[in-house]
Design an enzyme around this catalytic site. Sequence first.
Site, mmCIF file in Angstrom:
data_model
loop_
_atom_site.group_PDB
_atom_site.id
_atom_site.type_symbol
_atom_site.label_atom_id
_atom_site.label_comp_id
_atom_site.label_asym_id
_atom_site.label_seq_id
_atom_site.Cartn_x
_atom_site.Cartn_y
_atom_site.Cartn_z
ATOM 1 N N HIS A 166 -22.494 -11.225 -28.457
ATOM 2 C CA HIS A 166 -21.025 -10.855 -28.296
ATOM 3 C C HIS A 166 -20.132 -10.930 -29.398
ATOM 4 C CE1 HIS A 166 -22.010 -11.620 -23.836
ATOM 5 N NE2 HIS A 166 -21.787 -10.374 -23.951
ATOM 6 N N ARG A 264 -32.697 1.831 -22.744
ATOM 7 C CA ARG A 264 -33.417 0.699 -21.841
ATOM 8 C C ARG A 264 -32.905 0.403 -20.498
ATOM 9 N NH1 ARG A 264 -33.139 -1.338 -27.635
ATOM 10 N NH2 ARG A 264 -35.415 -1.870 -28.094
ATOM 11 N N ARG A 300 -36.225 5.312 -20.550
ATOM 12 C CA ARG A 300 -37.390 4.381 -20.600
ATOM 13 C C ARG A 300 -37.213 4.015 -19.267
ATOM 14 N NH1 ARG A 300 -39.027 -0.292 -24.620
ATOM 15 N NH2 ARG A 300 -37.022 -1.312 -23.630
ATOM 16 N N GLU A 390 -46.746 1.601 -28.480
ATOM 17 C CA GLU A 390 -46.488 0.549 -29.044
ATOM 18 C C GLU A 390 -47.635 -0.680 -28.582
ATOM 19 O OE1 GLU A 390 -42.724 -0.832 -26.894
ATOM 20 O OE2 GLU A 390 -43.489 -0.179 -25.020
ATOM 21 N N ASN A 413 -41.504 -2.325 -32.606
ATOM 22 C CA ASN A 413 -41.085 -3.654 -32.546
ATOM 23 C C ASN A 413 -42.393 -4.255 -32.048
ATOM 24 O OD1 ASN A 413 -38.693 -3.045 -33.039
ATOM 25 N ND2 ASN A 413 -37.682 -3.150 -31.165
ATOM 26 N N ASP A 414 -42.870 -3.634 -30.906
ATOM 27 C CA ASP A 414 -44.208 -4.242 -30.202
ATOM 28 C C ASP A 414 -45.374 -3.703 -30.920
ATOM 29 O OD1 ASP A 414 -43.253 -5.911 -28.007
ATOM 30 O OD2 ASP A 414 -42.561 -4.190 -27.128
ATOM 31 N N ARG A 424 -43.039 -11.294 -32.057
ATOM 32 C CA ARG A 424 -41.931 -10.965 -32.716
ATOM 33 C C ARG A 424 -40.773 -11.683 -32.813
ATOM 34 N NH1 ARG A 424 -40.455 -5.837 -28.416
ATOM 35 N NH2 ARG A 424 -38.397 -6.138 -29.027
ATOM 36 N N CYS A 461 -38.770 4.751 -32.335
ATOM 37 C CA CYS A 461 -37.580 4.074 -31.662
ATOM 38 C C CYS A 461 -37.452 2.571 -31.882
ATOM 39 C CB CYS A 461 -37.339 4.368 -30.407
ATOM 40 S SG CYS A 461 -38.533 3.706 -29.172
#
Length: 498
Positions: A166, A264, A300, A390, A413-414, A424, A461
């Site tokens: 935040h 997402r 997705r 991924e 990322n994955d 990760r 992505c």
Amino acid sequence: MEGTLAIGKAWILHRGNETGRCDGRTLDEAFVHETSRLKEYIESSPAPEVFSAHLEILDDPLLHDTIQRNVTEGMTPAEAVKAAAEEISGMFNEIGDEYFKARVDDLNDVCKGLVEFLEGTCGNPFENLPDDAVVVARELFPSDMVEMNLGKVRALVTLKGSPTSHVGIISRSKGIPFVTGIDISGIQAGDLLLVDDVSSEVIVNPTDSQTEAFKYRMAAGDDIPEIMRRVVTKYGMRIFGNAGSVKDIEAAIKSGADGIGLFRTEFLFLDRDGLPSEEDQYKIYKEAVEACQGRPLTIRTMDIGGDKPSPGLNIPKEDNPYLGIRGIRLSLSLPEIFKEQIRAILRACAHGKVRMMLPMVTRVEELIQTRALVRECDASSDLEIGVMIETPAAALISDLLAEEADFFSIGTNDLTQYVMAADRGNASVSYLYDPLDEAVVRAVKMVVKAAHKKGIPVGVCGEAASNPEFAEFLCELGVDSLSLGSPALIKSLKHLRS
Ligand code: PEP
Ligand code: MG
């Protein structure tokens, strides 16, 4: 360019006493005080929803019961609050999901307010903030952002935190660079700092030539990394944005993104007790596609399971959740729930360009089964369905997947974590978690080749697309589009395109 580069003098945040002594104030008084403080923040903050979330935490019986138990065990009220914060944060961190990590920040902020009241140290620590300050802190909380005079702040630099916290959201909305994960131990008050939110770097007491080069970039209003400029102008790369909310989409499109390459949707399932209905989902997808203003929206399907449990789905506990029922595996195991999402996506198609993308695919059958479900929902649908690459399996069979898929999007990322067998989120193996490692690069090359042989587009992505050096490398490999998770980089498009 606003929001990514700053020069200023270090101002070190020292919080009030940390002795844990209580000056006789009671817990009840502390809760009343904190409630009214948060209500004031809700009135005055640019992000009132942040403090509404704080209020919910303050009312949470888990927090009250844990503090009360600690008091019964003999702790002072302040100690009881600190211990409760630690215990509940531990529980949330164990879940390992970004949503719960963000809740840890909220919880700690709320508990900090209670402790400061109990210890009588709740004055504003930012009272004497000088002009042009780069605030350097171990950690910052959303309430700090309200107490700081942001007009005096050039940048924020912290040891702990996450760009998606935040604090990150608020600072970005104010155009203030925020760099986290910095070893602040060597920074002294008054040190000159060059803060680069794009590369997440802080230069302490730079040389004259470093300062000059930095000022040049700032003065030119041109702190777009040169590489990003080449990515767009020389390679003609299409640049999409990653989004977790309609607000993210609006910001990306306003900056000139070519569309959204990753929306997402699991967040819709994670932040509520029950499940979102088809209607709930449709409303959000409709808003999302409308926010794209004619550009494509890639939705997705829910990437739930494993590290992202959904309270509404009752997923059995798994020993090794990253290798368990996650993403498309979970969706196909719950066809009725999956079909609700598919129907909501199909209905959103009436309002703009929508593509559907499947996470965690390992076999061609998963795509074929999904197509069958789409046909069950609408036999005449021509919805484009793409596959996230991924997992190593998806990369290895990318030639077969390319026969069935309308597009690929590489989730670095994955893909990096699974190819390198390196979690990760685990700092001890972060030296292996490198999307530029030869093994990952070979996988990417294989996927690009397979896609192009079949004539389907392939994008990236994962966060690696937001690393300008990797981005250029991906261009050279022939990737067709990048979907960026970095709001700062997406913002830079505005300058490239004007
Ligand atoms: C990825 O794995 O690269 C990706 C974009 O998906 P997520 O980060 O949501 O797992
Ligand atoms: Mg992923």
